[in-house]
Design an enzyme around this catalytic site. Structure first.
Site, PDB file in Angstrom:
ATOM      1  N   HIS A   1       0.799  -1.232   0.000  1.00 14.87           N
ATOM      2  CA  HIS A   1       0.000   0.000   0.000  1.00 14.87           C
ATOM      3  C   HIS A   1       0.835   1.288   0.000  1.00 14.87           C
ATOM      4  O   HIS A   1       0.260   2.375  -0.051  1.00 14.87           O
ATOM      5  CB  HIS A   1      -0.910   0.012   1.233  1.00 14.87           C
ATOM      6  CG  HIS A   1      -0.125   0.072   2.499  1.00 14.87           C
ATOM      7  ND1 HIS A   1       0.481  -1.036   3.050  1.00 14.87           N
ATOM      8  CD2 HIS A   1       0.207   1.116   3.287  1.00 14.87           C
ATOM      9  CE1 HIS A   1       1.142  -0.677   4.131  1.00 14.87           C
ATOM     10  NE2 HIS A   1       0.988   0.629   4.302  1.00 14.87           N
TER      11      HIS A   1
ATOM     12  N   HIS B   1       1.564   6.895  -0.945  1.00 16.60           N
ATOM     13  CA  HIS B   1       0.693   6.053  -0.122  1.00 16.60           C
ATOM     14  C   HIS B   1      -0.572   5.765  -0.912  1.00 16.60           C
ATOM     15  O   HIS B   1      -1.340   6.677  -1.218  1.00 16.60           O
ATOM     16  CB  HIS B   1       0.359   6.767   1.199  1.00 16.60           C
ATOM     17  CG  HIS B   1      -0.046   5.830   2.283  1.00 16.60           C
ATOM     18  ND1 HIS B   1      -1.274   5.235   2.321  1.00 16.60           N
ATOM     19  CD2 HIS B   1       0.642   5.365   3.353  1.00 16.60           C
ATOM     20  CE1 HIS B   1      -1.348   4.456   3.403  1.00 16.60           C
ATOM     21  NE2 HIS B   1      -0.183   4.512   4.032  1.00 16.60           N
TER      22      HIS B   1
END
Length: 149
Positions: free
Chosen positions: A57, A72
């Site tokens: 992620h 992110h």
């Protein structure tokens, strides 16, 4: 100066619009955010450098000047345990701007109940060090998000 480019396509919204107080308050560092297009895509390196942190992620690329840029992919997506994310490089790899790092699907993230909004952050920087910060408008992969002096 380091130029940080968009690791994915979508709409620039700025950090204050990120639905997470750590990012919206710039506690991780200054930068911007992208609300990505809702289709399977590859998130790419926003600068030339070395992958120093790599998770399904999120990833950090450190450039030749020692500046780390965090991408992110979504908010609270760590809770997905990597499901729906495919790593395309390894920690320690040298990457070039625009090189694919992670394949993911923002629509699937949204369906899982998470925000697909993607902060792009200059780690250990001050807001004053960033120039020409993009906080609105459509962005394509490779468009300039900000300069880092």
């Amino acid at each position: 100066m380091t130029t940080v480019t968009a690791p994915l396509a979508g709409r620039a919204i700025g950090l204050p619009a990120v639905p997470d107080p750590v990012f919206s308050g710039a506690m991780v560092g200054p930068g911007t955010a992208i609300d990505p297009v809702r289709e399977e895509s590859e998130a790419v390196a926003p600068v030339d450098g070395v992958i120093v942190s790599l998770h399904p992620h999120a990833y950090v690329v450190v450039d030749a000047e020692g500046r780390g840029v965090l991408t992110h992919l979504g908010i609270d997506t760590v809770q997905l345990g990597g499901e729906g994310f495919e790593l395309l490089v390894a920690k320690g790899d040298t990457v070039t701007r625009g090189q694919a790092v992670v394949r993911w699907n923002p629509a699937a993230v949204e369906e899982a109940g998470k925000s697909p909004v993607c902060p792009v952050v200059a780690l250990e920087a001050t807001a004053e060090a960033l120039t020409d910060l993009r906080e609105a408008g459509e962005v394509a992969i490779g468009d300039t998000l900000f300069g880092w002096q």
